[in-house]
Design an enzyme around this catalytic site. Structure first.
Site, mmCIF file in Angstrom:
data_model
loop_
_atom_site.group_PDB
_atom_site.id
_atom_site.type_symbol
_atom_site.label_atom_id
_atom_site.label_comp_id
_atom_site.label_asym_id
_atom_site.label_seq_id
_atom_site.Cartn_x
_atom_site.Cartn_y
_atom_site.Cartn_z
ATOM 1 N N SER A 45 -103.703 -17.339 50.875
ATOM 2 C CA SER A 45 -102.281 -17.121 50.577
ATOM 3 C C SER A 45 -101.533 -18.427 50.308
ATOM 4 C CB SER A 45 -101.606 -16.351 51.708
ATOM 5 O OG SER A 45 -101.836 -16.981 52.945
ATOM 6 N N THR A 154 -97.700 -17.273 54.029
ATOM 7 C CA THR A 154 -97.046 -18.521 53.679
ATOM 8 C C THR A 154 -97.027 -19.514 54.829
ATOM 9 O OG1 THR A 154 -95.516 -17.059 52.582
ATOM 10 C CG2 THR A 154 -94.877 -19.390 52.748
ATOM 11 N N THR A 172 -96.890 -21.569 49.065
ATOM 12 C CA THR A 172 -97.634 -20.303 49.046
ATOM 13 C C THR A 172 -98.204 -20.008 47.663
ATOM 14 O OG1 THR A 172 -97.461 -17.939 49.596
ATOM 15 C CG2 THR A 172 -95.605 -18.897 48.432
ATOM 16 N N ARG A 182 -94.033 -13.097 39.002
ATOM 17 C CA ARG A 182 -93.343 -12.796 40.266
ATOM 18 C C ARG A 182 -93.194 -14.087 41.093
ATOM 19 N NH1 ARG A 182 -94.465 -13.485 46.005
ATOM 20 N NH2 ARG A 182 -93.424 -11.819 47.124
ATOM 21 N N THR A 205 -91.734 -16.021 56.451
ATOM 22 C CA THR A 205 -93.044 -15.625 55.952
ATOM 23 C C THR A 205 -93.090 -14.099 55.903
ATOM 24 O OG1 THR A 205 -95.433 -15.897 56.272
ATOM 25 C CG2 THR A 205 -94.094 -15.702 58.259
ATOM 26 N N GLY A 206 -94.039 -13.586 55.157
ATOM 27 C CA GLY A 206 -94.119 -12.136 54.997
ATOM 28 C C GLY A 206 -93.717 -11.736 53.585
HETATM 29 N N1 GLY Z 1 -93.488 -15.029 51.565
HETATM 30 C C1 GLY Z 1 -94.275 -15.411 50.467
HETATM 31 C C2 GLY Z 1 -94.138 -14.547 49.299
HETATM 32 O O1 GLY Z 1 -93.821 -13.369 49.434
HETATM 33 O O2 GLY Z 1 -94.373 -15.013 48.209
#
Ligand code: GLY
Length: 300
Positions: A45, A154, A172, A182, A205-206
């Site tokens: 990630s 992340t 990330t 995106r 994060t998430g």
């Molecule tokens: N939190 C990292 C992402 O959704 O890209």
């Protein structure tokens, strides 16, 4: 003190602490820390070895900032292993705060960064497997298909000096198998990261979309500015997301980690499973499980 997200934050903190011990600045420290998971091919990630987008391209997002409004970020950057270092050049060498896509790529080349093939055989195999067995579904469903999303995500890293000065970094590869183009919360100032002199810093994060909707890290810092503890500020932001989004986030993970200018640390998550690493001024590191809205922390 240095704090960062997830178990892999411990190694990042160690690199950041070593950088400070070697005479580096807080910015040097958070950059060095962020570079650790960026270089780790087993971390899917962040950085090299990150899972690609739906088309098979690994695209990276990163941001770095100090507590005086100096910010640099890159988004949708391909072919460079250390987007955090490119982000720092954006901060230090341009009048801008973010470069994206082809422009970020051109800038990285101009700054002398070397190109790296980011898609590892393991990440490519995971992507091909996903293509074979899955229909594309946006946002949380893609995140869920990563399987390990609740345990690895992340990296956000915050450093607080003994004088209360702060710096932060966040990097990330974003959501696995995301739509091309995106961009999540991580590289956006006030979403994935914010640090503010005299107050503190926060990182997220998430599922990035859920953090971006509420400018999550800015909300946490704003709550600390109003007098909340870091923990209460993180809990307030998570609770707000849960109220706002209801069933849309019932399976999603969102977590915040914050530190105030006195070095008090707090974290809170939507789901159990979020961990964070804290390194104290003696260099001792502890990894803790955060409290969450939907259950007790998982035992460590
Ligand atoms: N939190 C990292 C992402 O959704 O890209």
């Amino acid at each position: 003190m240095i704090v960062s997200t997830w178990d892999f934050g411990a190694a990042a903190n160690a690199a950041a602490f070593a950088r400070i011990k070697a005479g580096g600045s807080l910015l040097d420290a958070v950059e060095a820390g962020a570079m650790v998971p960026e270089a780790d091919p087993t971390n899917h990630s962040v950085g090299f070895g990150g899972y690609p987008d739906r088309e098979g391209y690994v695209t990276l997002d990163a941001i770095i900032m100090d507590d005086r409004g100096n910010v640099g970020a890159v988004a949708a950057l391909e072919d460079f292993a250390h987007p955090i270092s490119v982000a720092r050049r954006v901060m230090e060498k341009t009048p801008h705060t973010m470069l994206v896509g082809a422009g970020a790529h051109q800038f990285a080349l101009e700054q002398g960064f070397s190109r790296t093939k980011l898609l590892t055989p393991e990440a490519e195999a995971a992507w091909r497997e996903w293509l074979r067995t899955s229909q594309y579904k946006p946002v949380a469903n893609s995140e869920n298909q990563r399987g390990s999303a609740l345990d690895h995500d992340t990296i956000g890293i915050l450093a607080c000096g003994t004088d209360g000065r702060l710096a932060g970094a966040c990097t990330t590869s974003g959501m696995a198998f995301k739509l091309r183009g995106r961009i999540g919360d991580s590289p956006q100032s006030g979403c994935g990261l914010l640090v503010e002199a005299g107050v503190g810093g926060a990182t997220a994060t998430g599922v990035g979309e859920e953090v971006t909707r509420i400018a999550g890290s800015a909300r946490v810092v704003s709550s600390m500015r109003a007098g909340m503890s870091p923990m209460a500020a993180c809990r307030e932001a998570v609770t707000h997301i849960a109220r706002l989004r209801g069933d849309a986030v019932k399976d999603a993970q969102v977590a915040f980690l914050a530190i105030d200018r006195r070095g008090e640390v707090g974290a809170y998550a939507l789901q159990p499973g979020f961990t964070y690493a804290v390194t104290d001024t003696d260099g001792h590191t502890r990894v803790s499980a955060a409290e969450s809205l939907k259950g007790a922390p998982r035992a460590r």
